[in-house]
Write a protein that holds these residues in place. Sequence first.
Motif, mmCIF file in Angstrom:
data_model
loop_
_atom_site.group_PDB
_atom_site.id
_atom_site.type_symbol
_atom_site.label_atom_id
_atom_site.label_comp_id
_atom_site.label_asym_id
_atom_site.label_seq_id
_atom_site.Cartn_x
_atom_site.Cartn_y
_atom_site.Cartn_z
ATOM 1 N N TYR A 359 22.717 192.230 32.517
ATOM 2 C CA TYR A 359 21.921 191.505 31.531
ATOM 3 C C TYR A 359 20.996 192.462 30.793
ATOM 4 C CZ TYR A 359 18.807 188.164 29.344
ATOM 5 O OH TYR A 359 18.073 187.468 28.425
ATOM 6 N N ALA A 360 20.832 193.671 31.298
ATOM 7 C CA ALA A 360 19.990 194.667 30.631
ATOM 8 C C ALA A 360 20.674 195.169 29.358
ATOM 9 C CB ALA A 360 19.698 195.834 31.572
ATOM 10 N N GLU A 361 21.988 195.321 29.409
ATOM 11 C CA GLU A 361 22.760 195.748 28.242
ATOM 12 C C GLU A 361 23.381 194.497 27.633
ATOM 13 O OE1 GLU A 361 25.377 199.066 29.095
ATOM 14 O OE2 GLU A 361 24.212 199.523 30.884
ATOM 15 N N ARG A 362 22.628 193.860 26.736
ATOM 16 C CA ARG A 362 22.997 192.523 26.289
ATOM 17 C C ARG A 362 23.918 192.550 25.078
ATOM 18 N NH1 ARG A 362 16.865 189.976 26.563
ATOM 19 N NH2 ARG A 362 16.261 191.148 28.406
ATOM 20 N N LYS A 363 24.814 191.594 25.072
ATOM 21 C CA LYS A 363 25.685 191.347 23.930
ATOM 22 C C LYS A 363 26.027 189.871 23.927
ATOM 23 C CE LYS A 363 30.189 192.411 21.922
ATOM 24 N NZ LYS A 363 31.479 193.127 22.098
ATOM 25 N N MET A 364 25.688 189.175 22.822
ATOM 26 C CA MET A 364 25.943 187.747 22.790
ATOM 27 C C MET A 364 27.430 187.474 22.636
ATOM 28 S SD MET A 364 24.307 184.634 20.539
ATOM 29 C CE MET A 364 25.343 184.786 19.088
ATOM 30 N N ASN A 365 27.955 186.618 23.477
ATOM 31 C CA ASN A 365 29.318 186.135 23.391
ATOM 32 C C ASN A 365 29.251 184.622 23.244
ATOM 33 O OD1 ASN A 365 31.336 188.534 24.326
ATOM 34 N ND2 ASN A 365 29.378 188.684 25.399
ATOM 35 N N LEU A 366 29.776 184.105 22.149
ATOM 36 C CA LEU A 366 29.608 182.692 21.831
ATOM 37 C C LEU A 366 30.848 182.178 21.122
ATOM 38 C CD1 LEU A 366 27.827 180.114 21.463
ATOM 39 C CD2 LEU A 366 27.012 181.136 19.332
ATOM 40 N N GLY A 367 31.400 181.089 21.608
ATOM 41 C CA GLY A 367 32.495 180.458 20.885
ATOM 42 C C GLY A 367 33.448 179.703 21.781
ATOM 43 N N TYR A 368 34.284 178.902 21.132
ATOM 44 C CA TYR A 368 35.315 178.176 21.847
ATOM 45 C C TYR A 368 36.369 179.145 22.368
ATOM 46 C CZ TYR A 368 33.761 173.561 20.204
ATOM 47 O OH TYR A 368 33.054 172.410 19.989
ATOM 48 N N GLU A 390 32.370 179.679 25.670
ATOM 49 C CA GLU A 390 31.699 180.843 26.240
ATOM 50 C C GLU A 390 30.371 181.048 25.529
ATOM 51 O OE1 GLU A 390 32.815 185.570 27.094
ATOM 52 O OE2 GLU A 390 34.369 184.129 26.494
ATOM 53 N N PHE A 391 29.299 181.215 26.306
ATOM 54 C CA PHE A 391 27.979 181.483 25.735
ATOM 55 C C PHE A 391 27.161 182.245 26.755
ATOM 56 C CE2 PHE A 391 23.722 179.509 24.179
ATOM 57 C CZ PHE A 391 23.379 180.708 23.590
ATOM 58 N N HIS A 392 27.015 183.541 26.523
ATOM 59 C CA HIS A 392 26.216 184.362 27.439
ATOM 60 C C HIS A 392 25.839 185.659 26.744
ATOM 61 C CE1 HIS A 392 29.682 187.077 28.215
ATOM 62 N NE2 HIS A 392 30.386 185.969 28.057
ATOM 63 N N TYR A 393 24.805 186.294 27.267
ATOM 64 C CA TYR A 393 24.368 187.587 26.766
ATOM 65 C C TYR A 393 24.733 188.727 27.709
ATOM 66 C CZ TYR A 393 21.635 185.333 23.091
ATOM 67 O OH TYR A 393 21.258 184.609 21.990
ATOM 68 N N SER A 394 25.023 188.403 28.946
ATOM 69 C CA SER A 394 25.422 189.436 29.898
ATOM 70 C C SER A 394 26.789 189.990 29.516
ATOM 71 C CB SER A 394 25.463 188.864 31.313
ATOM 72 O OG SER A 394 24.186 188.412 31.699
ATOM 73 N N ARG A 395 27.072 191.188 29.984
ATOM 74 C CA ARG A 395 28.351 191.804 29.659
ATOM 75 C C ARG A 395 28.899 192.526 30.874
ATOM 76 N NH1 ARG A 395 27.447 197.355 28.039
ATOM 77 N NH2 ARG A 395 29.403 197.316 26.883
ATOM 78 N N VAL A 396 30.205 192.728 30.873
ATOM 79 C CA VAL A 396 30.863 193.475 31.931
ATOM 80 C C VAL A 396 30.646 194.963 31.677
ATOM 81 C CG1 VAL A 396 33.067 194.045 33.003
ATOM 82 C CG2 VAL A 396 32.580 191.678 32.336
ATOM 83 N N ILE A 397 30.066 195.653 32.655
ATOM 84 C CA ILE A 397 29.858 197.099 32.501
ATOM 85 C C ILE A 397 30.870 197.895 33.315
ATOM 86 C CG2 ILE A 397 27.438 196.960 31.854
ATOM 87 C CD1 ILE A 397 26.724 197.499 34.794
ATOM 88 N N ASP A 398 31.536 197.224 34.244
ATOM 89 C CA ASP A 398 32.621 197.841 35.002
ATOM 90 C C ASP A 398 33.681 196.776 35.202
ATOM 91 O OD1 ASP A 398 34.386 198.966 36.784
ATOM 92 O OD2 ASP A 398 32.856 199.638 38.214
ATOM 93 N N PRO A 399 34.870 196.918 34.585
ATOM 94 C CA PRO A 399 35.882 195.871 34.670
ATOM 95 C C PRO A 399 36.506 195.731 36.046
ATOM 96 C CG PRO A 399 36.777 197.790 33.563
ATOM 97 C CD PRO A 399 35.309 198.054 33.761
ATOM 98 N N GLY A 400 36.326 196.726 36.910
ATOM 99 C CA GLY A 400 36.929 196.647 38.237
ATOM 100 C C GLY A 400 38.441 196.789 38.186
ATOM 101 N N SER A 401 39.067 196.436 39.272
ATOM 102 C CA SER A 401 40.515 196.655 39.413
ATOM 103 C C SER A 401 41.302 195.390 39.682
ATOM 104 C CB SER A 401 40.762 197.653 40.554
ATOM 105 O OG SER A 401 40.186 197.160 41.770
ATOM 106 N N ASP A 402 40.679 194.237 39.546
ATOM 107 C CA ASP A 402 41.369 192.986 39.830
ATOM 108 C C ASP A 402 42.340 192.619 38.705
ATOM 109 O OD1 ASP A 402 39.782 192.592 42.171
ATOM 110 O OD2 ASP A 402 38.147 191.916 40.869
#
Length: 438
Positions: A359-368, A390-402
């Motif tokens: 949440y420190a590195e914010r980017k708004m994601n908003l939409g259907y 989808e509506f959030h400001y947090s972002r993925v900083i490490d996508p992981g391996s899943d």
Amino acid sequence: MTAKAVIIGAPRSGSGKTSVTIGLLRALARRGIAVRGAKSGPDYIDPGFHAAATGKDGVNLDSWAMPPGLLSALAGEAAGDSEAVIVESAMGLFDGIPAEPGRSGSAADLAQLFGLPVLVVLDVSGQSQTAAAIAKGFASYDPGVKIAGVILNRLGSERHRRLAGEAIEALGIPVVGAVMRDPTLSLPERHLGLVQAGEHDDIETHIDRLADVMERSIDIDRVLDLMAPFAPIGSDTSAALPPPGQRIALAQDEAFSFVYPHVARHWRKAGAEIVPFSPLADEAPDESCDVCWLPGGYPELHAGRLAAAQNFRSGMQAFAARKPVHGECGGFMALGEGLVDAEGQRHEMLGLLSHATSYAERKMNLGYRRARMKAASALGPSGSAVRGHEFHYSRVIDPGSDEPLAEIADGQGNALGVSGGRRGLVSGTFFHAIARDG
């Protein structure tokens, strides 16, 4: 019981629709009227205030995410035990996305589908007679949407009311209310919008104050007269999200609370039992449940407590080893390896998926979102599709391996790539599911 209904619309967000709606709901409830609130679009916060004002669960009516049969079913449920229903518009009355007729997500779609009149809340601060031009535009923009009246909001004086009101009424548009400027009527906000009803320090006092103001400022008898009969025809719940299990362990507290009322209600109607638990109270999901659901919320505000909740952690790990677990938005964040809060401090999360969020590195994601499942999960079998938001400001900083959970597109069908993660019986994604694609 025969219900009547009206839509509360506005030119834009921030016009005062929510305060007017909440105050009217409580004012009608004070009269002994069985009243219920509804919200157009994907907002899951305002229905909580509607419920607090009326004692009846709110409902979302989303014309993009829900096909007409499901809209009618949900509207019919709302009308079935009510004498009055007030539908609060999201954003501006006509705001939606380019889509097939009636599927834009706007409140105007609902006005046309159900033949409901609209009361327009106009924030007239900084203008007077110009408000009439805006009202005229609303009245003429779409012949299929009936503008029944106007409520003036944030007036500065009696002269202000007279100038704006007389100009509008000269057009033949009734002015049914005039609310004076009062900053204390606004609800508190945070990074995702309004604070939820359950978090308000003194929600009852605030709602009663809103009702007092609306009773003084709005001709409520006139509003009741302008409402139209509300008896939706047809009902098809095949697009409703089926319960992911017979007994559903549902995280419910200040960190995890974003559950659409219609989703939980349908699960119960389908025979499922919802068993709540509180991660913030260091509770684990009931072992007798056959699925665990972590909804959205504000885990970034409580990351330290979640990281320290050892019983919650061990209980979730034991549960996930045997039974499905799904997380939406905030729940998806909690399922990952770590969460970085607003101050930049990283907190260890459940580690049931391998990504990390910030949440420190914010980017708004908003939409259907339209999502097609790449594998079976609590959202449905492989290849199934759901509509959500989808509506959030947090972002993925490490996508992981899943492995990714779904392929997603925006509301107009533009591909956005893959979303979420899945590992074993655990799945999660940032989007909130609303209904099956249909």
